[in-house]
Design an enzyme around this catalytic site. Structure first.
Site, PDB file in Angstrom:
ATOM      1  N   PHE A 155       0.860  -1.194   0.000  1.00 34.13           N
ATOM      2  CA  PHE A 155       0.000   0.000   0.000  1.00 34.13           C
ATOM      3  C   PHE A 155       0.891   1.238   0.000  1.00 34.13           C
ATOM      4  O   PHE A 155       0.738   2.130   0.827  1.00 34.13           O
ATOM      5  CB  PHE A 155      -0.926  -0.006   1.222  1.00 34.13           C
ATOM      6  CG  PHE A 155      -1.850  -1.195   1.271  1.00 34.13           C
ATOM      7  CD1 PHE A 155      -2.966  -1.265   0.447  1.00 34.13           C
ATOM      8  CD2 PHE A 155      -1.584  -2.263   2.111  1.00 34.13           C
ATOM      9  CE1 PHE A 155      -3.814  -2.369   0.476  1.00 34.13           C
ATOM     10  CE2 PHE A 155      -2.426  -3.375   2.148  1.00 34.13           C
ATOM     11  CZ  PHE A 155      -3.537  -3.430   1.328  1.00 34.13           C
ATOM     12  N   LEU A 156       1.859   1.242  -0.908  1.00 39.13           N
ATOM     13  CA  LEU A 156       2.852   2.318  -0.916  1.00 39.13           C
ATOM     14  C   LEU A 156       2.438   3.411  -1.884  1.00 39.13           C
ATOM     15  O   LEU A 156       2.115   3.127  -3.034  1.00 39.13           O
ATOM     16  CB  LEU A 156       4.213   1.763  -1.363  1.00 39.13           C
ATOM     17  CG  LEU A 156       4.718   0.532  -0.619  1.00 39.13           C
ATOM     18  CD1 LEU A 156       5.973  -0.007  -1.290  1.00 39.13           C
ATOM     19  CD2 LEU A 156       4.985   0.866   0.839  1.00 39.13           C
ATOM     20  N   ARG A 157       2.450   4.635  -1.394  1.00 40.80           N
ATOM     21  CA  ARG A 157       2.182   5.761  -2.293  1.00 40.80           C
ATOM     22  C   ARG A 157       3.513   6.309  -2.766  1.00 40.80           C
ATOM     23  O   ARG A 157       4.426   6.515  -1.943  1.00 40.80           O
ATOM     24  CB  ARG A 157       1.424   6.866  -1.560  1.00 40.80           C
ATOM     25  CG  ARG A 157      -0.021   6.545  -1.300  1.00 40.80           C
ATOM     26  CD  ARG A 157      -0.589   7.510  -0.294  1.00 40.80           C
ATOM     27  NE  ARG A 157       0.167   7.427   0.963  1.00 40.80           N
ATOM     28  CZ  ARG A 157      -0.028   8.228   2.007  1.00 40.80           C
ATOM     29  NH1 ARG A 157      -0.921   9.178   1.946  1.00 40.80           N
ATOM     30  NH2 ARG A 157       0.674   8.089   3.116  1.00 40.80           N
ATOM     31  N   GLU A 158       3.620   6.565  -4.046  1.00 38.78           N
ATOM     32  CA  GLU A 158       4.856   7.148  -4.553  1.00 38.78           C
ATOM     33  C   GLU A 158       5.053   8.509  -3.889  1.00 38.78           C
ATOM     34  O   GLU A 158       4.103   9.264  -3.704  1.00 38.78           O
ATOM     35  CB  GLU A 158       4.792   7.287  -6.072  1.00 38.78           C
ATOM     36  CG  GLU A 158       4.869   5.933  -6.742  1.00 38.78           C
ATOM     37  CD  GLU A 158       4.802   6.024  -8.252  1.00 38.78           C
ATOM     38  OE1 GLU A 158       5.155   7.063  -8.808  1.00 38.78           O
ATOM     39  OE2 GLU A 158       4.380   5.033  -8.861  1.00 38.78           O
ATOM     40  N   GLY A 256     -10.115  18.154  -8.694  1.00 32.94           N
ATOM     41  CA  GLY A 256      -9.079  18.616  -9.604  1.00 32.94           C
ATOM     42  C   GLY A 256      -9.183  17.927 -10.949  1.00 32.94           C
ATOM     43  O   GLY A 256     -10.282  17.584 -11.398  1.00 32.94           O
ATOM     44  N   CYS A 263      -1.037   3.162 -10.469  1.00 34.79           N
ATOM     45  CA  CYS A 263      -1.835   2.259  -9.638  1.00 34.79           C
ATOM     46  C   CYS A 263      -3.334   2.467  -9.792  1.00 34.79           C
ATOM     47  O   CYS A 263      -4.044   1.562 -10.216  1.00 34.79           O
ATOM     48  CB  CYS A 263      -1.420   2.397  -8.184  1.00 34.79           C
ATOM     49  SG  CYS A 263       0.243   1.793  -7.908  1.00 34.79           S
ATOM     50  N   LYS A 266      -4.886   1.817 -13.338  1.00 31.62           N
ATOM     51  CA  LYS A 266      -4.657   0.423 -13.751  1.00 31.62           C
ATOM     52  C   LYS A 266      -5.464  -0.552 -12.876  1.00 31.62           C
ATOM     53  O   LYS A 266      -6.072  -1.500 -13.376  1.00 31.62           O
ATOM     54  CB  LYS A 266      -3.150   0.150 -13.616  1.00 31.62           C
ATOM     55  CG  LYS A 266      -2.695  -1.270 -13.737  1.00 31.62           C
ATOM     56  CD  LYS A 266      -1.185  -1.331 -13.768  1.00 31.62           C
ATOM     57  CE  LYS A 266      -0.535  -1.404 -12.415  1.00 31.62           C
ATOM     58  NZ  LYS A 266      -0.604  -2.655 -11.707  1.00 31.62           N
ATOM     59  N   ARG A 330       3.663   8.051 -15.603  1.00 33.57           N
ATOM     60  CA  ARG A 330       2.788   7.034 -16.186  1.00 33.57           C
ATOM     61  C   ARG A 330       1.321   7.383 -15.902  1.00 33.57           C
ATOM     62  O   ARG A 330       0.952   7.680 -14.774  1.00 33.57           O
ATOM     63  CB  ARG A 330       3.134   5.649 -15.616  1.00 33.57           C
ATOM     64  CG  ARG A 330       4.491   5.155 -16.096  1.00 33.57           C
ATOM     65  CD  ARG A 330       4.890   3.867 -15.430  1.00 33.57           C
ATOM     66  NE  ARG A 330       5.055   4.006 -13.990  1.00 33.57           N
ATOM     67  CZ  ARG A 330       5.344   3.012 -13.175  1.00 33.57           C
ATOM     68  NH1 ARG A 330       5.493   1.799 -13.660  1.00 33.57           N
ATOM     69  NH2 ARG A 330       5.477   3.214 -11.882  1.00 33.57           N
TER      70      ARG A 330
HETATM   71  C1  UDX Z   1      -1.900   4.677  -4.780  1.00 36.27           C
HETATM   72  C2  UDX Z   1      -2.481   4.297  -3.408  1.00 36.27           C
HETATM   73  O1  UDX Z   1      -2.760   5.483  -2.664  1.00 36.27           O
HETATM   74  C3  UDX Z   1      -1.507   3.394  -2.670  1.00 36.27           C
HETATM   75  O2  UDX Z   1      -2.081   2.978  -1.439  1.00 36.27           O
HETATM   76  C4  UDX Z   1      -1.253   2.173  -3.565  1.00 36.27           C
HETATM   77  O3  UDX Z   1      -0.486   1.215  -2.975  1.00 36.27           O
HETATM   78  C5  UDX Z   1      -0.654   2.624  -4.877  1.00 36.27           C
HETATM   79  O4  UDX Z   1      -1.567   3.500  -5.504  1.00 36.27           O
HETATM   80  P1  UDX Z   1      -0.129   6.423  -5.715  1.00 36.27           P
HETATM   81  O5  UDX Z   1      -0.496   5.934  -7.068  1.00 36.27           O
HETATM   82  O6  UDX Z   1       1.314   6.570  -5.383  1.00 36.27           O
HETATM   83  O7  UDX Z   1      -0.746   5.481  -4.577  1.00 36.27           O
HETATM   84  O8  UDX Z   1      -0.802   7.871  -5.560  1.00 36.27           O
HETATM   85  P2  UDX Z   1      -1.952   8.516  -4.683  1.00 36.27           P
HETATM   86  O9  UDX Z   1      -1.362   9.363  -3.644  1.00 36.27           O
HETATM   87  O10 UDX Z   1      -2.944   7.530  -4.258  1.00 36.27           O
HETATM   88  O11 UDX Z   1      -2.616   9.490  -5.786  1.00 36.27           O
HETATM   89  C6  UDX Z   1      -3.177   8.952  -6.978  1.00 36.27           C
HETATM   90  C7  UDX Z   1      -3.708  10.033  -7.870  1.00 36.27           C
HETATM   91  O12 UDX Z   1      -4.910  10.583  -7.350  1.00 36.27           O
HETATM   92  C8  UDX Z   1      -2.779  11.232  -8.101  1.00 36.27           C
HETATM   93  O13 UDX Z   1      -2.816  11.582  -9.464  1.00 36.27           O
HETATM   94  C9  UDX Z   1      -3.375  12.323  -7.254  1.00 36.27           C
HETATM   95  O14 UDX Z   1      -3.076  13.613  -7.736  1.00 36.27           O
HETATM   96  C10 UDX Z   1      -4.854  12.007  -7.359  1.00 36.27           C
HETATM   97  N1  UDX Z   1      -5.675  12.493  -6.239  1.00 36.27           N
HETATM   98  C11 UDX Z   1      -5.451  11.994  -4.984  1.00 36.27           C
HETATM   99  C12 UDX Z   1      -6.697  13.397  -6.462  1.00 36.27           C
HETATM  100  O15 UDX Z   1      -6.930  13.837  -7.607  1.00 36.27           O
HETATM  101  N2  UDX Z   1      -7.484  13.789  -5.417  1.00 36.27           N
HETATM  102  C13 UDX Z   1      -7.284  13.335  -4.161  1.00 36.27           C
HETATM  103  O16 UDX Z   1      -8.041  13.727  -3.276  1.00 36.27           O
HETATM  104  C14 UDX Z   1      -6.244  12.409  -3.940  1.00 36.27           C
END
Ligand code: UDX
Length: 434
Positions: A155-158, A256, A263, A266, A330
């Site tokens: 559950f890692l966020r980049e 937004g 993630c 996909k 990506r």
């Molecule tokens: C995600 C999950 O959060 C993580 O738990 C999982 O293991 C991998 O996928 P990640 O892809 O790194 O992590 O990014 P995340 O922080 O979840 O953001 C995803 C996208 O949603 C981004 O483009 C972000 O800008 C967008 N986002 C996020 C929004 O548009 N609004 C929000 O409120 C939150």
């Protein structure tokens, strides 16, 4: 805690962060990749991805001899007690996950099995992949060596991956045997975390369902935002009010240009594919995807509405990465936005603090700039795409003075509308009436 010998197969985002963090909490880790150039770069201390703090963690643990790299599964598995599969599961044209790499790794594991190991899936995979990996290992496991298959989704966020690993909300272990469950719990013993032990399939589904839920949440607030704009309300305030209810929560309600990255899009797609495969049309997921795609088009429409004709206009894109603190582009909304702007005849200048080297090889016809000031110079519109912290401290007076037209379309609601308007900008946010 008893240190364990761990082999992590796949040196991408997930594999490297997992390997480095496991070494960081005291285990002996070998990270394996079949890309020999990547392995040799890692051996020389060159880290192929941008993730805050990862360089340092890798270097420290290599020095302590708790982390090393290898080009073959045979070498990586020599002393392994736990093997993590962290190879890519890219999307195919029909939305399903391509599991070719997983299957090939399963065969290699079988060929090199000499003693009992726990094989843990770390990559995000469709439900039932664990069963298929287990069957594959059994098929090629000539000496019938015992092993246990486990699902342990990441559950890692980049951008915050190390912190997510070291301070997790939960650690999910899908296991069939008590022995495997105990080994996995031992591995994570130094972390203060809630453990949830389930069957393998439920663990696999927790990952897909979690990411899909987050995607739905974002599309939900973006849809609310569209209504807000029509009736004269503000989606940010609506989200604040909704978020005060602990059953809802404030996070992932930022309106937004929608979600990107490798993630959420996909996993949403793959989960929808699985639902269809098992005979259920998961309409909510389809809807979330459509809303997300439309949100990018809507952002471009806002720019077009403000400038009337886009042909011949210069748009300064601030941010290319799919979110701040990563160089990952990506499925970044920026890619789609650039294509749409160019299709309408606009000229695009862009700046991103770290994602430009990656973007240069993918995005064509864009002028990449050395900083945000350079990007807005002569521009008719500042289009804010990624809310990098450094954009929050820009000298907006200086920015305005070099623009052809003081217009901001803020795809992340990063700016304070009143403050920006007070400086003389025309400002449009997302989900805000004005
Ligand atoms: C995600 C999950 O959060 C993580 O738990 C999982 O293991 C991998 O996928 P990640 O892809 O790194 O992590 O990014 P995340 O922080 O979840 O953001 C995803 C996208 O949603 C981004 O483009 C972000 O800008 C967008 N986002 C996020 C929004 O548009 N609004 C929000 O409120 C939150």
């Amino acid at each position: 805690m008893k240190p364990q010998n761990v082999c992590v197969i796949g040196c991408g985002y997930v594999g490297l962060v997992t390997g480095a963090c496991l070494a960081g909490i005291g285990h002996n880790v070998i990270c394996v990749d079949n890309d020999i150039s990547k392995v040799s770069a890692l051996k020389k201390g060159r880290i192929p991805i941008y993730e805050p703090g990862l360089d340092q963690l890798i270097h420290t643990n290599v020095k302590k001899k708790r982390l090393s790299f290898a080009g073959s599964i045979a070498e990586g598995m020599k002393n392994a007690e736990v093997i993590f599969i962290a190879v890519g599961t890219p999307p195919t044209d029909d939305g399903s996950a391509d599991l070719t790499f997983i299957e090939s790794v399963a065969r290699d594991i079988a060929a090199n099995l000499k003693k009992y190991v726990v094989v843990a899936e770390k990559s995000t995979v469709p439900v039932e992949t664990g069963d298929n990996v287990e069957k594959t290992i059994n098929r090629y496991n000539k000496n019938n060596v015992a092993f246990d298959m486990v699902s342990n989704p990441e559950f890692l966020r980049e951008g915050t991956a190390m912190d997510d690993f070291l301070h997790p909300d939960r650690i999910v272990i899908g296991a069939k045997s008590k022995k495997a469950e105990k080994i996995m719990m031992g591995l994570y013993a130094p972390l203060k975390a809630k453990f949830l032990v389930t069957d393998v399939k439920s663990a696999e589904l927790i990952k897909h369902a979690s990411n899909s839920f987050l995607a739905v949440k974002i599309s939900f607030i973006n849809s609310v935002g569209r209504v807000c704009e029509q009736v004269g309300a503000d989606a940010t305030r609506v989200a604040e009010g909704m978020g005060l209810d602990p059953r809802i929560g404030r996070s992932f309600l930022h309106s937004g240009i929608g979600f990107g990255g490798f993630c959420l899009p996909k996993d949403l797609e793959a989960f929808y594919y699985i639902s269809r495969k098992v005979g259920y049309d998961f309409q909510l997921l389809r809807g979330a995807k459509e809303v997300n795609e439309d949100q990018r088009a809507y952002f471009v429409k806002k720019i077009e509405d403000a400038l009337w004709i886009l042909k011949g206009k210069t748009i300064a894109l601030l941010g290319i990465a799919f979110k701040p603190n990563t160089d990952d582009i990506r499925f970044a909304p920026a890619l789609d936005i650039v294509t749409r702007l160019q299709a309408k005849g606009a000229r695009v200048k862009a700046y991103d603090p770290v994602a430009m080297p990656r973007a240069k090889s993918v995005v064509k016809g864009v002028t990449f700039c050395k900083n945000a000031y350079d990007a807005v110079n002569g521009a008719d519109c500042l289009a804010l795409v990624t809310e990098w912290p450094e954009f929050k401290t820009l000298n907006m007076k200086k920015m305005k003075s070099s623009m052809s037209h003081a217009l901001i379309v803020d795809g992340r609601n990063m700016f304070d509308p009143d403050a920006i308007r007070a400086l003389g900008f025309e400002y449009h946010g997302m989900g805000k009436a004005r």
